[in-house]
Each structure stands twice: as structure tokens, then as C-alpha cells.
Write a protein that holds these residues in place. Structure first.
Motif, PDB file in Angstrom:
ATOM      1  N   VAL A   8       0.847  -1.199   0.000  1.00  0.00           N
ATOM      2  CA  VAL A   8       0.000   0.000   0.000  1.00  0.00           C
ATOM      3  C   VAL A   8       0.879   1.245   0.000  1.00  0.00           C
ATOM      4  O   VAL A   8       0.645   2.193  -0.760  1.00  0.00           O
ATOM      5  N   THR A   9       1.911   1.261   0.843  1.00  0.00           N
ATOM      6  CA  THR A   9       2.821   2.403   0.911  1.00  0.00           C
ATOM      7  C   THR A   9       3.502   2.624  -0.438  1.00  0.00           C
ATOM      8  O   THR A   9       3.594   3.758  -0.926  1.00  0.00           O
ATOM      9  N   LYS A  10       3.975   1.541  -1.048  1.00  0.00           N
ATOM     10  CA  LYS A  10       4.629   1.641  -2.354  1.00  0.00           C
ATOM     11  C   LYS A  10       3.664   2.220  -3.397  1.00  0.00           C
ATOM     12  O   LYS A  10       4.031   3.093  -4.191  1.00  0.00           O
ATOM     13  N   THR A  11       2.427   1.764  -3.382  1.00  0.00           N
ATOM     14  CA  THR A  11       1.415   2.257  -4.318  1.00  0.00           C
ATOM     15  C   THR A  11       1.166   3.751  -4.108  1.00  0.00           C
ATOM     16  O   THR A  11       1.054   4.511  -5.072  1.00  0.00           O
ATOM     17  N   GLU A  12       1.102   4.168  -2.858  1.00  0.00           N
ATOM     18  CA  GLU A  12       0.867   5.588  -2.563  1.00  0.00           C
ATOM     19  C   GLU A  12       2.054   6.445  -3.022  1.00  0.00           C
ATOM     20  O   GLU A  12       1.873   7.547  -3.541  1.00  0.00           O
ATOM     21  N   ILE A  13       3.265   5.932  -2.868  1.00  0.00           N
ATOM     22  CA  ILE A  13       4.451   6.662  -3.334  1.00  0.00           C
ATOM     23  C   ILE A  13       4.429   6.775  -4.856  1.00  0.00           C
ATOM     24  O   ILE A  13       4.728   7.838  -5.418  1.00  0.00           O
ATOM     25  N   GLU A  14       4.032   5.699  -5.526  1.00  0.00           N
ATOM     26  CA  GLU A  14       3.929   5.740  -6.984  1.00  0.00           C
ATOM     27  C   GLU A  14       2.884   6.760  -7.434  1.00  0.00           C
ATOM     28  O   GLU A  14       3.087   7.469  -8.429  1.00  0.00           O
ATOM     29  N   LYS A  15       1.779   6.854  -6.710  1.00  0.00           N
ATOM     30  CA  LYS A  15       0.769   7.874  -7.014  1.00  0.00           C
ATOM     31  C   LYS A  15       1.368   9.266  -6.894  1.00  0.00           C
ATOM     32  O   LYS A  15       1.117  10.132  -7.729  1.00  0.00           O
ATOM     33  N   ALA A  16       2.160   9.488  -5.848  1.00  0.00           N
ATOM     34  CA  ALA A  16       2.774  10.807  -5.629  1.00  0.00           C
ATOM     35  C   ALA A  16       3.718  11.157  -6.768  1.00  0.00           C
ATOM     36  O   ALA A  16       3.730  12.287  -7.265  1.00  0.00           O
ATOM     37  N   ILE A  17       4.490  10.180  -7.226  1.00  0.00           N
ATOM     38  CA  ILE A  17       5.431  10.408  -8.331  1.00  0.00           C
ATOM     39  C   ILE A  17       4.664  10.767  -9.604  1.00  0.00           C
ATOM     40  O   ILE A  17       5.009  11.720 -10.309  1.00  0.00           O
ATOM     41  N   LEU A  18       3.617  10.005  -9.893  1.00  0.00           N
ATOM     42  CA  LEU A  18       2.804  10.294 -11.079  1.00  0.00           C
ATOM     43  C   LEU A  18       2.126  11.657 -10.969  1.00  0.00           C
ATOM     44  O   LEU A  18       2.056  12.408 -11.939  1.00  0.00           O
ATOM     45  N   PHE A  19       1.625  11.971  -9.784  1.00  0.00           N
ATOM     46  CA  PHE A  19       0.944  13.243  -9.578  1.00  0.00           C
ATOM     47  C   PHE A  19       1.910  14.408  -9.761  1.00  0.00           C
ATOM     48  O   PHE A  19       1.585  15.401 -10.394  1.00  0.00           O
TER      49      PHE A  19
END
Length: 171
Positions: A8-19
Motif C-alpha cells: 500500500v505504501t509503495k502504491t501511494e508513493i507511486e501515485k505521488a510520483i505520477l501526480f
């Protein structure tokens, strides 16, 4: 559970990078806009699908909530709160107001993405059915507090009953 938390943490970090895309920094408000409390979102979706009689979607969402280890009592309380809101909307409609006016004046305000679901629910549920459902919800809450071993089964039975009522297969 630790593995899931890391995922979940990794997914949230990936969202931040994309955002962030080409931006060098993102602010707190940006993070809040794309990182939400998934349990709350799933609970709202559970209410909407159950109160619209969508068995398949209801139980898919319930499985996600169970994997997230969402307490049964929390599920029951959210269902109860939504049904109480639906009751208040129906009461508002008895005064001759139209559904749009009632929903737009509802306190606390209904999130705009849920308005269409709430409008449909207000058509599916009569006051008599709402009162019956509230009674079922109160009984399920009491029973779940008495017997923690039966909570999962209680929630499943409750959702089946609510879906049946909403789909008008219940007399």
C-alpha cells in the motif's frame, strides 16, 4: 499484514510520483487530494451498492473490507448512518420538496459523486422499508456486541437482507 502494508505504501508513493510529474515538490494539499482513506471510500461504496440491491458488487466490496480487517461494528454503523440519512431525505420529500432541493440542502452536505446514488436510493426505499431496515440494523448492532464470533456472519446476513429489500424481492 506487513507485506500488504508495504505494498500500500509503495502504491501511494507511486501515485505521488505520477501526480508530481515534472514538478519538483508537492504540497500537503496535493497529497491529500490523491491519497484517501480507502476504507472510508469502500464503506460508502458498500452502502451505495447494498442500498441499490447490487449483490455482486456489495459482496466484492465486503471482501475488500474484510481483507483490510474493517471491524464488523464499523460496517454496521456506517450502514445505519446512511440509512438514517436516507430516512431524513425521505422525510424531507414528504413536505413537497423535490429530491434535488432536499439533497442540496442536506446537512452535512452529500459528496457530489454520491448524489446520483442517493437519488436512486431514495426511489428504491419507501419509508416503511427504511424503518424495517433501521430495525434490522439496530438488532444487528446489538447482536454483534453480544457475540464477537458471529459478527462476520451477521454482517453478511444483514447485507443480503438489505440487498433483497432494495431489489424489491422482499415483501
Amino acid at each position: 499484514m506487513l507485506f500488504r502494508s508495504r505494498l500500500v505504501t509503495k502504491t501511494e508513493i507511486e501515485k505521488a510520483i505520477l501526480f508530481a510529474n515534472s514538478e519538483q515538490t508537492i504540497c500537503y494539499e496535493d497529497v491529500v487530494s490523491f491519497v484517501g482513506d480507502q476504507t472510508s471510500i469502500n464503506l460508502e461504496k458498500l452502502c451505495d451498492s447494498a442500498f441499490l440491491g447490487d449483490f455482486k458488487n456489495t459482496f466484492n466490496i465486503l471482501q475488500r473490507l474484510e481483507k483490510e480487517e474493517t471491524p464488523a461494528i464499523q460496517i454496521i454503523k456506517v450502514l445505519m448512518k446512511q440509512m438514517q440519512n436516507l430516512h431524513n431525505i425521505k422525510i424531507g420529500l414528504t413536505g413537497g420538496s423535490n429530491i434535488e432541493t432536499v439533497i442540496n440542502n442536506f446537512k452535512p452536505p452529500i459528496y457530489f459523486k454520491r448524489k446520483n446514488h442517493i437519488i436512486k436510493q431514495s426511489k428504491y426505499w419507501s419509508l416503511v422499508r427504511i424503518i424495517k431496515a433501521l430495525s434490522m440494523l439496530y438488532k444487528a448492532e446489538l447482536e454483534s456486541k453480544r457475540s464477537s464470533s458471529l459478527q462476520k456472519a451477521l454482517v453478511r446476513q444483514l447485507l443480503i437482507s438489505l440487498c433483497l429489500i432494495a431489489s424489491k424481492n422482499y415483501s
